[in-house]
Enzyme design. Structure first.
Site, short mmCIF file in Angstrom:
data_model
loop_
_atom_site.label_atom_id
_atom_site.label_comp_id
_atom_site.label_asym_id
_atom_site.label_seq_id
_atom_site.Cartn_x
_atom_site.Cartn_y
_atom_site.Cartn_z
N ASP A 220 -48.50 4.27 4.28
CA ASP A 220 -47.57 3.85 3.23
C ASP A 220 -46.24 3.43 3.85
O ASP A 220 -45.72 4.08 4.76
CB ASP A 220 -47.35 5.03 2.27
CG ASP A 220 -46.54 4.67 1.06
OD1 ASP A 220 -46.95 3.78 0.31
OD2 ASP A 220 -45.47 5.29 0.86
N GLU A 275 -58.65 9.31 20.41
CA GLU A 275 -59.22 10.56 20.90
C GLU A 275 -60.53 10.88 20.17
O GLU A 275 -61.37 11.63 20.67
CB GLU A 275 -58.23 11.72 20.67
CG GLU A 275 -56.94 11.61 21.46
CD GLU A 275 -55.91 12.66 21.03
OE1 GLU A 275 -56.30 13.59 20.27
OE2 GLU A 275 -54.74 12.56 21.41
#
Length: 572
Positions: A220, A275
């Site tokens: 956002d 990751e």
């Protein structure tokens, strides 16, 4: 002679070609009360899978006082009891994957709720380290004026003095004369992303939800995190969701929006997502002035997608769409990223209503009963034509819940039931966004159209939605829901998202593209605006947004009427 706008691309990550469905949780479906919830979403995942989408994006469901419908987060690690529990979130993530879909969740990093533990600690002690997590500053002479002249997106100024808060009288901070920055509501203080603690904590938040199995995050206000640390005056107003009110060339760049420092943050986030493998997505909600600035968010080491608001805000005219499509593909291809097409979301008037206004494009910030009303038939024709055009273009596309039903804006809401803070902070100048956030109609025969077990809905549904309810549309082969199912199936089968796109008839009063892929015949995409045009002889229709005009004589072809998009092939 065809002009190549975009080269065929190999299948890469899923987001490069996905259809992604936005769920506004409080308005999608409820298993328990008048507010939509996470179990309600689980109940309708089969409907979404049958629609032919690839992923869902959920607006915020975190713990929140709901001053801005969940975009004021009090705890990023906890589901708001309004929507369910953290166990419900885990069940939803697993159920989405069981249906062969992916799930993106909202992340709100520009600001927190004023009920967040950090902000409460900052209020309690002016010397607390948490004051550095936000933008607390002394005001201008004697602290009676805010530190600068910035305005809030929701109206009024972007600063509140601590002692002027409604909860200040009698409180420990009633004599605290510092001001804090909020580019949205006063209950949404902006975070200071110069703080290492803020940056580290959000990496932890990302990992928490990634550990639970989410496939990515929609970010956002992605362009708003960093501010000029000098906090200079900027004597201009900028409407983030303006759609055309761009900063004029003679105005200096805004010191609070789209600063280059934000890209360092998203490079850090990209490393966190990596990751967990290469298939986790970051999506930018970035309202920026030009497409080249938007493209910076999706460079290889940053985000995966950026909403194409230029396309959303373009008027329904041949020249506006032609320019937006050309420039969007150019800008995204320059950084090797997919173009992410979007026509609606929870912040703008619904597309079939916007398209029925005298001035199309982004449209007003809400429509009241006393405002000029959309032409429903015209809006439906243009809206569906735009959807078929969007779905035929290379890249990914988003659909806002209810667009597959062609739900119009609720323009009959009375002011006394509005909830959007934009309405209150502008003192009613803007109607606000409630009209595009009305609960979904599932069953025409039930109270509340089957939205909740009790029939209660947090905002009222217009009676005319009865004929647009899911059960009605499932029973009709000519419904818009049936059209969208055919559309997304054809888009996937024909690999439109990965295809080369060529433009033909560059100066015509209609748009004509060829979608070219080495696995099938060329697919022509034709969008007609104000000038009906016959299809070429031998055209075989794949799908059209409305009925075509029948041939009137032997040897003639179908004619595409105004406000229509058709996909077709040509027989050899």
């Amino acid at each position: 002679m065809a002009r190549i706008l975009h080269e065929q691309t190999p299948t890469q990550q899923w987001w490069n070609h996905a259809v992604i469905y936005q769920i506004y949780p409080r308005s999608f479906a409820s298993r328990h009360g008048q507010i939509g919830d996470l179990p309600g979403i689980i109940d309708h995942l089969g409907y979404l899978a049958d629609l032919g989408i690839d992923a869902v994006w959920l607006s915020p469901f975190y713990l929140s006082p709901q001053k801005d419908a969940g975009y004021d987060v009090a705890d990023y690690y906890r589901v708001d009891p309004m929507f369910g529990t953290n166990d419900d979130a885990i069940a939803l993530i697993n159920a989405v994957h069981e249906h062969g879909l992916r799930i993106i969740v909202d992340m709100v990093p520009n600001h927190t709720s004023d009920q967040h533990v950090w902000f409460q600690a900052a209020l309690a002690d002016p010397n607390s380290p948490q004051r550095q997590y936000y933008w607390f500053r002394d005001g201008k002479p004697d602290n009676h004026q805010p530190p600068n002249d910035w305005g809030s997106i929701f109206g009024s100024r972007a600063w509140t003095r601590v002692c002027d808060r409604a909860d200040a009288p009698g409180s420990p901070w009633e004599n605290d004369t510092q001001w804090y920055l909020h580019l949205f509501d006063s209950s949404q203080p902006d975070l200071n992303w110069d703080s290492p603690e803020v940056r580290a904590e959000f990496c932890n938040i990302l990992r928490y939800w990634l550990d639970l199995g989410v496939d990515g995050f929609r970010v956002d206000v992605a362009h708003g995190l960093c501010k000029d640390p000098e906090l200079p005056d900027w004597q201009f107003h900028w409407d983030m969701v303006s759609g055309g009110s761009k900063v004029p060339g003679d105005v200096p760049p805004p010191p609070q929006w789209n600063r280059p420092e934000v890209h360092e943050i998203y490079r850090e986030w990209r490393a966190v997502l990596d990751e967990y493998g290469p298939d986790r997505a970051l999506v930018a909600e970035a309202w920026v002035d030009n497409l080249d600035d938007m493209a910076k968010f999706v460079r290889a080491d940053e985000m995966s997608q950026a909403f194409n608001f230029d396309f959303l805000c373009s008027p329904f005219t041949v020249n506006a769409y032609r320019t937006s499509i050309r420039e969007s593909l150019r800008a995204m291809d320059n950084v090797g990223a997919p173009t992410t097409w979007v026509l609606s979301n929870h912040d703008v008037v619904r597309v079939v209503s916007r398209m029925g206004l005298v001035e199309t494009g982004k449209g007003p910030n809400g429509i009241r009963p006393t405002d000029p009303q959309p032409d429903a038939q015209l809006g439906m024709q243009r809206g569906l034509a735009a959807h078929l055009l969007q779905a035929g273009l290379p890249g990914s596309c988003y659909i806002y819940q209810g667009e597959e039903l062609a739900l119009p804006e609720h323009t009959g809401l009375s002011d006394d039931i509005r909830q959007d803070p934009a309405y209150f902070r502008t003192r009613g100048v803007e109607a606000g966004r409630d009209g595009c956030r009305i609960p979904m109609p599932w069953n025409s025969q039930l109270p509340g159209f089957g939205f909740s077990p009790s029939g209660e809905t947090w905002l009222p549904q217009p009676e005319e939605w009865r004929d647009l309810a899911v059960d009605v549309q499932l029973s009709r082969s000519d419904s818009t829901l049936a059209l969208f199912r055919r559309l997304f199936a054809a888009r996937a089968e024909l690999r439109m998202a990965q295809a080369q796109l060529c433009e033909v008839e560059e100066d015509s009063p209609w748009l004509h593209y060829i979608s070219r892929h080495d696995t099938r015949d060329d697919v022509h995409i034709l969008t007609v605006f104000d000038t009906p045009t016959p299809l070429p002889t031998g055209a075989e229709i794949i799908i059209s947004s409305r009925a075509l005009d029948e041939p009137t004589a032997p040897g003639e072809s179908y004619t595409v009427p105004c406000n229509c998009t058709v996909w077709f092939t040509l027989s050899s």
